[in-house]
Design a protein around this motif. Structure first.
Motif, short mmCIF file in Angstrom:
data_model
loop_
_atom_site.label_atom_id
_atom_site.label_comp_id
_atom_site.label_asym_id
_atom_site.label_seq_id
_atom_site.Cartn_x
_atom_site.Cartn_y
_atom_site.Cartn_z
N LEU A 112 80.65 -76.95 -20.23
CA LEU A 112 81.69 -76.18 -20.92
C LEU A 112 81.05 -75.44 -22.08
CD1 LEU A 112 84.54 -78.83 -20.97
CD2 LEU A 112 84.33 -76.86 -19.47
N PHE A 113 81.18 -74.13 -22.05
CA PHE A 113 80.57 -73.35 -23.12
C PHE A 113 81.37 -73.50 -24.41
CE2 PHE A 113 77.41 -71.71 -20.56
CZ PHE A 113 77.95 -71.32 -19.35
N ASN A 114 82.66 -73.67 -24.26
CA ASN A 114 83.51 -73.78 -25.44
C ASN A 114 83.96 -75.23 -25.59
OD1 ASN A 114 85.42 -73.70 -27.40
ND2 ASN A 114 86.36 -71.80 -26.68
N LYS A 115 83.28 -75.97 -26.43
CA LYS A 115 83.50 -77.41 -26.50
C LYS A 115 84.79 -77.79 -27.25
CE LYS A 115 78.99 -78.98 -25.41
NZ LYS A 115 78.75 -78.06 -24.32
N ASN A 116 85.39 -76.81 -27.93
CA ASN A 116 86.63 -77.18 -28.65
C ASN A 116 87.84 -77.19 -27.72
OD1 ASN A 116 87.35 -74.55 -28.23
ND2 ASN A 116 87.06 -73.90 -30.35
N ARG A 117 87.62 -76.85 -26.45
CA ARG A 117 88.63 -76.98 -25.41
C ARG A 117 89.88 -76.13 -25.63
NH1 ARG A 117 86.73 -79.74 -20.98
NH2 ARG A 117 88.74 -80.66 -20.56
N LYS A 118 89.73 -75.06 -26.40
CA LYS A 118 90.84 -74.11 -26.46
C LYS A 118 90.82 -73.26 -25.20
CE LYS A 118 91.36 -73.86 -31.42
NZ LYS A 118 90.94 -73.19 -32.65
N THR A 119 89.65 -73.24 -24.59
CA THR A 119 89.51 -72.55 -23.31
C THR A 119 88.74 -73.46 -22.35
OG1 THR A 119 87.43 -71.50 -23.95
CG2 THR A 119 89.44 -70.25 -24.37
N ILE A 120 88.97 -73.27 -21.06
CA ILE A 120 88.23 -74.01 -20.04
C ILE A 120 87.43 -72.99 -19.22
CG2 ILE A 120 88.40 -75.53 -18.02
CD1 ILE A 120 89.73 -77.08 -20.05
N SER A 121 86.12 -73.19 -19.22
CA SER A 121 85.24 -72.30 -18.47
C SER A 121 85.38 -72.60 -16.97
CB SER A 121 83.81 -72.55 -18.96
OG SER A 121 82.88 -71.98 -18.09
N MET A 122 85.70 -71.57 -16.18
CA MET A 122 85.95 -71.78 -14.74
C MET A 122 85.22 -70.72 -13.91
SD MET A 122 90.04 -72.58 -14.82
CE MET A 122 90.12 -73.73 -13.44
N ARG A 123 85.04 -71.04 -12.63
CA ARG A 123 84.38 -70.09 -11.73
C ARG A 123 85.07 -70.08 -10.37
NH1 ARG A 123 81.95 -74.87 -11.34
NH2 ARG A 123 81.46 -75.64 -9.27
N LYS A 124 84.93 -68.94 -9.68
CA LYS A 124 85.45 -68.81 -8.31
C LYS A 124 84.37 -68.13 -7.48
CE LYS A 124 88.94 -65.99 -5.89
NZ LYS A 124 89.71 -66.92 -5.08
N ASP A 125 83.98 -68.77 -6.41
CA ASP A 125 82.98 -68.22 -5.50
C ASP A 125 83.61 -67.01 -4.79
OD1 ASP A 125 81.10 -67.72 -3.49
OD2 ASP A 125 80.69 -69.85 -3.17
N ILE A 126 83.00 -65.84 -4.91
CA ILE A 126 83.63 -64.66 -4.31
C ILE A 126 83.34 -64.54 -2.82
CG2 ILE A 126 83.66 -63.37 -6.50
CD1 ILE A 126 81.37 -61.64 -5.35
N TYR A 127 82.49 -65.45 -2.30
CA TYR A 127 82.16 -65.38 -0.87
C TYR A 127 82.86 -66.47 -0.04
CZ TYR A 127 78.92 -61.69 -1.89
OH TYR A 127 78.39 -60.48 -2.29
N THR A 128 83.89 -67.10 -0.61
CA THR A 128 84.65 -68.06 0.20
C THR A 128 86.12 -67.67 0.19
OG1 THR A 128 84.95 -69.54 -1.68
CG2 THR A 128 83.11 -69.98 -0.21
#
Ligand SMILES: CC(C)(COP(=O)(O)OP(=O)(O)OC[C@H]1O[C@@H](n2cnc3c(N)ncnc32)[C@H](O)[C@@H]1OP(=O)(O)O)[C@@H](O)C(=O)NCCC(=O)NCCS
Length: 128
Positions: A112-128
């Motif tokens: 997690l890049f933002n450790k204060n947890r006001k945001t949650i770092s997420m990803r989506k594979d664009i090839y699935t």
């Protein structure tokens, strides 16, 4: 994205190029074979649907995510690289955005890049 009949802005989005660091397990999950930890991505930096239109145009947020995916796929054809769509899901103002992104195929990142947890770092594979 504007309403055709009135020209009013229904939803907007801002996209920027990004990179994420994935663990070995995360890379395996996406069947990524190459040896680097840092993977190129396109980030949804801003996304919002005007509340006045969200009932009338249900699914518009999802449509915007699909549009971002299309842009990322298209840029791979030519001038830049992206394997993932990324987002820092802003849970400070509405915890529900996490459900929105999960429904749209995003996974929370281990690192997690933002450790204060006001945001949650997420990803989506664009090839699935
Ligand atoms: C988050 C946002 C973009 C979603 O747009 P939307 O047009 O309402 O989303 P969709 O209609 O495509 O919703 C897709 C699914 O996610 C769910 N969902 C959407 N927003 C949700 C929320 N805030 N909480 C819980 N679930 C939500 C919908 O119920 C729908 O579920 P279903 O498929 O089971 O019916 C919009 O609510 C918004 O602009 N919010 C304010 C700004 C914001 O938080 N932006 C994201 C910052 S990272």
């Amino acid at each position: 994205m504007r309403e055709r009949s009135t020209g009013e802005i229904v939803a907007y989005m801002s996209l920027i190029m990004d990179a994420i660091k994935l663990s070995g397990a995360e890379k395996e999950l996406h069947n990524l074979k190459y040896p680097f930890r840092t993977i190129p991505a396109m980030k949804i930096a801003k996304l919002a649907v005007d509340i006045r239109f969200s009932e009338r145009y249900k699914g518009i947020g999802t449509y915007m995510v699909e549009a971002a995916k299309g842009k990322a796929l298209f840029c791979n054809e030519d001038y830049c690289a992206a394997r993932f769509l990324t987002v820092d899901a802003d849970i400070e103002h509405d915890k529900g955005v996490l459900a929105f992104y999960k429904k749209n195929g995003f996974l929370p990142n281990d690192e997690l890049f933002n450790k204060n947890r006001k945001t949650i770092s997420m990803r989506k594979d664009i090839y699935t």
